[in-house]
Design an enzyme around this catalytic site. Structure first.
Site, PDB file in Angstrom:
ATOM      1  CG  ASN A   1      16.671  -6.188  -5.271  1.00  0.00           C
ATOM      2  OD1 ASN A   1      17.005  -5.258  -6.013  1.00  0.00           O
ATOM      3  ND2 ASN A   1      16.629  -6.066  -3.948  1.00  0.00           N
TER       4      ASN A   1
ATOM      5  CE  LYS B   1      19.978  -7.144  -2.727  1.00  0.00           C
ATOM      6  NZ  LYS B   1      20.439  -7.683  -1.456  1.00  0.00           N
TER       7      LYS B   1
ATOM      8  CG  HIS C   1      15.558  -4.492  -0.177  1.00  0.00           C
ATOM      9  ND1 HIS C   1      16.737  -4.461   0.526  1.00  0.00           N
ATOM     10  CD2 HIS C   1      15.494  -5.717  -0.765  1.00  0.00           C
ATOM     11  CE1 HIS C   1      17.364  -5.625   0.356  1.00  0.00           C
ATOM     12  NE2 HIS C   1      16.628  -6.395  -0.421  1.00  0.00           N
TER      13      HIS C   1
ATOM     14  CD  GLU D   1      20.368  -4.522   0.334  1.00  0.00           C
ATOM     15  OE1 GLU D   1      20.116  -4.047  -0.791  1.00  0.00           O
ATOM     16  OE2 GLU D   1      20.713  -5.709   0.508  1.00  0.00           O
TER      17      GLU D   1
ATOM     18  CD  GLU E   1      14.319  -9.692   0.346  1.00  0.00           C
ATOM     19  OE1 GLU E   1      14.581 -10.335  -0.657  1.00  0.00           O
ATOM     20  OE2 GLU E   1      14.839  -8.591   0.598  1.00  0.00           O
TER      21      GLU E   1
ATOM     22  N   GLY F   1      22.448 -11.449   1.656  1.00  0.00           N
ATOM     23  CA  GLY F   1      23.839 -11.245   1.253  1.00  0.00           C
ATOM     24  C   GLY F   1      24.836 -11.867   2.216  1.00  0.00           C
TER      25      GLY F   1
ATOM     26  CB  SER G   1      21.490 -16.452   1.145  1.00  0.00           C
ATOM     27  OG  SER G   1      22.227 -15.366   1.670  1.00  0.00           O
TER      28      SER G   1
ATOM     29  N   GLY H   1      18.780 -11.785  -4.826  1.00  0.00           N
ATOM     30  CA  GLY H   1      19.816 -10.767  -4.981  1.00  0.00           C
ATOM     31  C   GLY H   1      20.976 -11.313  -5.798  1.00  0.00           C
TER      32      GLY H   1
HETATM   33  P1  13P Z   1      20.717 -12.071  -1.640  1.00  0.00           P
HETATM   34  O1  13P Z   1      19.994 -13.074  -2.492  1.00  0.00           O
HETATM   35  O2  13P Z   1      21.962 -11.530  -2.276  1.00  0.00           O
HETATM   36  O3  13P Z   1      20.936 -12.561  -0.244  1.00  0.00           O
HETATM   37  O4  13P Z   1      19.737 -10.796  -1.528  1.00  0.00           O
HETATM   38  C1  13P Z   1      18.416 -11.002  -1.194  1.00  0.00           C
HETATM   39  C2  13P Z   1      17.702  -9.745  -1.367  1.00  0.00           C
HETATM   40  O5  13P Z   1      17.928  -8.773  -0.684  1.00  0.00           O
HETATM   41  C3  13P Z   1      16.716  -9.670  -2.442  1.00  0.00           C
HETATM   42  O6  13P Z   1      15.971  -8.504  -2.350  1.00  0.00           O
END
Ligand code: 13P
Length: 255
Positions: free
Chosen positions: A13, A15, A98, A100, A170, A176, A216, A237
């Protein structure tokens, strides 16, 4: 259920990262590194990168996904993208709900559900994200939160349609932050999600659903996470933006 019967999926992803040119460069780096993958490999990229990503991955084992889509076919929804627009350029997957989107853009279980149904109706495969906040975990309501999200986000999704749904667990506190859920924590919630699916549908249907972990996940911890019975891959991510790291995660899921 034999875990090997489910498709393991490693999806990046991206982002809000990478311009179209940068996207092609990264995909060109990733392509040879994952060519012999024994799992499904997906790159979910920003809208403006999609056409270039589809072209750059043509004839390879990398599939392309979007990071959201609207539920209406067309109309006065400034800034939104329809499922038909995604289909026409060859997109196969779409990340929905998601955290976010939920946190910063007012996404709710109701809108996630509308988007999920529209994606399925258009022949796109949704990757539906669920997960608890740190506060919710501390208050010991992780299961309530997840059960509610699964029930609402998949409301009115048929058992036949469920075959095209991927769930991504997640935990919001792990995204993140560099703070990964332990493999046991990931397994516990992924197994709980499967049990909820079995309640809402059938055990057989639930056993066929790919449930990813995200938060992560990286080249160091992927092995242990994906070795768990109910963790069928990952939604990645940060580490998906570094070709070698992403390829190492794909390798871990290919065992
Ligand atoms: P990270 O791997 O950067 O923690 O992000 C995970 C994520 O939100 C994947 O959709």
């Amino acid at each position: 259920m034999d875990k090997a019967k489910r498709t393991a999926i490693i999806a990046g992803n991206w982002k809000m990262n990478k311009t179209p040119k940068e996207a092609v460069a990264l995909l060109n780096e990733i392509k040879p590194l994952v060519a012999d993958a024994d799992c499904e490999v997906i790159a979910c990229v920003p809208y403006v990168d999609l056409a270039a990503a589809v072209e750059a991955t043509a004839g390879t084992n990398i599939k392309v996904g979007a990071e959201n889509c609207h539920w209406a076919e067309s109309g006065a929804f400034t800034g939104e993208i329809s499922t038909g627009m995604l289909k026409e350029i060859g997109v196969e997957y779409v990340v929905l709900g998601h955290s976010e989107r939920r946190q910063y853009f007012g996404e709710t279980d109701e809108t996630v559900n509308k988007r999920t149904k529209a994606a399925l109706a258009a022949g796109l495969k949704p990757i539906v994200c669920v997960g608890e906040l740190l506060w919710e975990r501390e208050c010991n309501i992780t299961e309530e939160v997840i059960a509610r999200q699964i029930k609402l986000d998949l409301w009115d999704v048929t058992e036949e349609e469920l075959k095209n749904v991927v769930i991504a667990y997640e935990p919001v506190w792990a995204i993140g932050t560099g703070k990964t859920a332990t493999a046991d924590q990931a397994e516990e919630v992924c197994a709980f999600i499967r049990a909820q699916l079995a309640k809402l549908y059938t055990q057989e249907a639930a056993d066929g659903v790919t449930i990813q972990y995200g938060g992560s996940m990286n080249d160091k911890n992927a092995d242990e996470l994906v070795s768990k019975l109910n963790v069928d891959g990952g939604l990645i991510g940060g580490a998906s933006l570094v070709a070698e790291k992403f390829a190492a995660i794909v390798k871990a899921a290919s065992k």
